[in-house]
Design a protein around this motif. Structure first.
Motif, PDB file in Angstrom:
ATOM      1  N   ASP A 252       0.840  -1.203   0.000  1.00 49.64           N
ATOM      2  CA  ASP A 252       0.000   0.000   0.000  1.00 49.64           C
ATOM      3  C   ASP A 252       0.869   1.244   0.000  1.00 49.64           C
ATOM      4  O   ASP A 252       1.933   1.276   0.616  1.00 49.64           O
ATOM      5  CB  ASP A 252      -0.901   0.019   1.236  1.00 49.64           C
ATOM      6  N   PHE A 253       0.396   2.285  -0.693  1.00 48.86           N
ATOM      7  CA  PHE A 253       1.129   3.546  -0.767  1.00 48.86           C
ATOM      8  C   PHE A 253       0.407   4.588   0.050  1.00 48.86           C
ATOM      9  O   PHE A 253      -0.797   4.801  -0.095  1.00 48.86           O
ATOM     10  CB  PHE A 253       1.247   4.006  -2.217  1.00 48.86           C
ATOM     11  N   GLY A 254       1.123   5.256   0.925  1.00 49.43           N
ATOM     12  CA  GLY A 254       0.540   6.292   1.767  1.00 49.43           C
ATOM     13  C   GLY A 254       1.205   6.273   3.132  1.00 49.43           C
ATOM     14  O   GLY A 254       1.781   5.261   3.536  1.00 49.43           O
ATOM     15  N   GLU A 255       1.130   7.372   3.831  1.00 49.80           N
ATOM     16  CA  GLU A 255       1.776   7.473   5.134  1.00 49.80           C
ATOM     17  C   GLU A 255       0.793   7.121   6.253  1.00 49.80           C
ATOM     18  O   GLU A 255       0.815   6.018   6.793  1.00 49.80           O
ATOM     19  CB  GLU A 255       2.354   8.880   5.317  1.00 49.80           C
ATOM     20  N   ASP A 256      -0.085   8.046   6.616  1.00 48.39           N
ATOM     21  CA  ASP A 256      -1.036   7.782   7.694  1.00 48.39           C
ATOM     22  C   ASP A 256      -2.190   6.898   7.246  1.00 48.39           C
ATOM     23  O   ASP A 256      -2.808   6.217   8.050  1.00 48.39           O
ATOM     24  CB  ASP A 256      -1.581   9.093   8.249  1.00 48.39           C
ATOM     25  N   ARG A 257      -2.496   6.931   5.955  1.00 46.03           N
ATOM     26  CA  ARG A 257      -3.631   6.167   5.435  1.00 46.03           C
ATOM     27  C   ARG A 257      -3.318   5.744   4.012  1.00 46.03           C
ATOM     28  O   ARG A 257      -2.675   6.480   3.267  1.00 46.03           O
ATOM     29  CB  ARG A 257      -4.907   7.030   5.479  1.00 46.03           C
ATOM     30  N   ARG A 258      -3.761   4.569   3.654  1.00 46.71           N
ATOM     31  CA  ARG A 258      -3.537   4.051   2.307  1.00 46.71           C
ATOM     32  C   ARG A 258      -4.209   4.957   1.278  1.00 46.71           C
ATOM     33  O   ARG A 258      -5.369   5.317   1.413  1.00 46.71           O
ATOM     34  CB  ARG A 258      -4.113   2.645   2.220  1.00 46.71           C
ATOM     35  N   CYS A 259      -3.456   5.342   0.248  1.00 46.13           N
ATOM     36  CA  CYS A 259      -4.046   6.112  -0.848  1.00 46.13           C
ATOM     37  C   CYS A 259      -5.134   5.277  -1.508  1.00 46.13           C
ATOM     38  O   CYS A 259      -4.912   4.108  -1.847  1.00 46.13           O
ATOM     39  CB  CYS A 259      -2.976   6.471  -1.888  1.00 46.13           C
TER      40      CYS A 259
END
Length: 316
Positions: free
Chosen positions: A155-162
Motif C-alpha cells: 500500500d502507498f501512503g503514510e497515515d492512510r492508504r491512498c
C-alpha cells in the motif's frame, strides 16, 4: 500508448508483457506507484507494459443504486495512465456475464493467452474472478501454472492508504486541497460548456456552465479558486461555483466557472459555448449561502474574485 477496447484489438503475437489490473479511478499517487513499477519491470524484461481496466466500473453493475460517483471519466483515465509511460491500455466491458468467470478463466482469457504475460504486478489486496474468489495467493498459483511471475505492491501512503474512496470523501467535504495531495494534482472535471440562465452575465460575472453530463466527481457545494483550460489549451484563472445558488429560486445544481483576468485574448475570441473544457479545483473559498438582495451577492462575488487572484498568484 496503444488503446484496445477488447481482445480483438490486441495484435496477434503480442508479448511478452508485464500486466496489471484494476479500476484506477482517479489514477492517484498509489495507482501511479503501481503503474510505474509495471513500466520499470517491462523495460527490465524487454516487454510491453499493459494496464487492464474495466468500463463501466464494477460497482455500477453490481450495485447500480449505491455505486459511488467516479472521480474521472474514461478519457481522463487514459490520459493519466499514458502519462506514466504505459505502453498499452486494454479496457474490458464489465457486465454480469463477464463477472461470472472463474479466477482462472479470467486470467487465462485476458492476461496469459492474449498478452503472453511474463509478469503480473498487483497489490496484495487484489481480488478477481467470480464472487472475488481470486486473491494474491491464487494469482501466484496461476502464475506458476500459466508461466508468469507475480509481483506484489505494498500500500502507498503514510497515515492512510491512498485510495479512490479517500479522494471521494475529501471531495464530498469540499476538501479539494486534501484530494490534490492524494491525487498528486488538482482534481478536475471535463465537460461541454452550455448556455445557462445568464444570471452571472447580468450581474457582471459571466460564467461557463458545465453540462450535466460533465465527467468527474462534483465537489461539495461552494465557491472555489481554480483554473479553466479551453479547447485551445489556454489556461485561465477562474472562480468556480458549485451548487444551486440559493439566492435564486428553481436553480438546479450546477458547476460554473467565471474566468478572470483575460489579458491575452480578445473578448470576441473568448466564446466557450460548445467547447469541451477542463475545470480544475485548487482551493475552497466558502460554502454556498443565500444573500439578501442582489447588491450583497455582487459584493460577495467581487470578494470571491479577489480571493481567487490571491490563491492563484505566482508563488502562492
Amino acid at each position: 500508448m496503444d488503446y484496445w477496447e477488447d481482445l480483438g484489438g490486441i495484435p496477434a503475437g503480442s508479448g511478452p508483457s508485464v500486466v496489471t489490473i484494476g479500476n484506477f479511478d482517479g489514477v492517484h499517487r498509489g495507482h501511479r506507484e503501481v503503474l510505474s513499477r509495471v513500466v520499470a519491470e517491462a523495460k527490465k524484461r524487454n516487454a510491453t507494459s499493459v494496464v487492464i481496466t474495466f468500463d463501466p466500473h464494477p460497482a455500477v453493475v453490481h450495485r447500480p443504486d449505491a455505486a459511488p460517483s467516479q472521480i474521472m471519466g474514461l478519457e481522463d483515465k487514459k490520459i493519466f495512465i499514458e502519462s506514466v509511460g504505459v505502453d498499452a491500455l486494454l479496457v474490458l466491458h464489465y457486465s454480469l456475464e463477464f463477472a461470472s468467470q472463474t479466477a482462472e478463466e479470467f486470467v487465462t482469457r485476458y492476461i496469459s493467452e492474449p498478452l503472453n504475460a511474463c509478469a503480473v504486478v498487483v497489490g496484495h489486496d487484489v481480488r478477481f474472478g467470480r464472487d472475488n474468489e481470486g486473491d494474491f495467493r491464487r494469482m501466484q498459483e496461476l502464475g506458476k501454472k500459466l508461466g508468469f511471475d507475480v509481483i506484489g505492491i505494498d500500500d502507498f501512503g503514510e497515515d492512510r492508504r491512498c485510495s479512490s474512496t479517500w479522494v471521494r470523501e475529501a471531495l464530498a467535504d469540499g476538501e479539494v486541497e486534501a484530494a490534490a495531495e492524494i491525487l498528486g494534482r488538482p482534481h478536475r472535471m471535463v465537460g461541454e460548456v452550455i448556455h445557462g440562465a445568464a444570471r452571472g452575465r447580468e450581474l457582471g460575472f459571466p460564467t461557463a456552465n458545465l453540462s450535466p453530463e460533465a465527467e468527474g466527481f462534483i465537489p461539495a457545494d461552494g465557491v472555489y479558486a481554480g483554473w479553466l483550460v479551453d479547447d485551445k489549451g489556454r489556461r485561465w484563472p477562474a472562480a468556480i461555483s458549485v451548487g444551486s445558488n440559493p439566492t435564486f429560486e428553481d436553480v438546479p445544481r450546477q458547476v460554473e466557472a467565471h474566468v478572470i483576468d483575460r489579458t491575452d485574448a480578445k473578448v470576441e475570441d473568448f466564446n466557450l459555448y460548445g467547447q469541451r473544457v477542463v475545470v480544475e479545483f485548487v482551493q475552497r473559498l466558502r460554502p454556498m449561502v443565500a444573500y439578501r438582495g442582489i447588491e450583497a451577492l455582487i459584493e460577495q462575488m467581487t470578494e470571491d474574485v479577489e480571493r481567487t487572484r490571491d490563491v492563484l498568484a505566482p508563488g502562492q
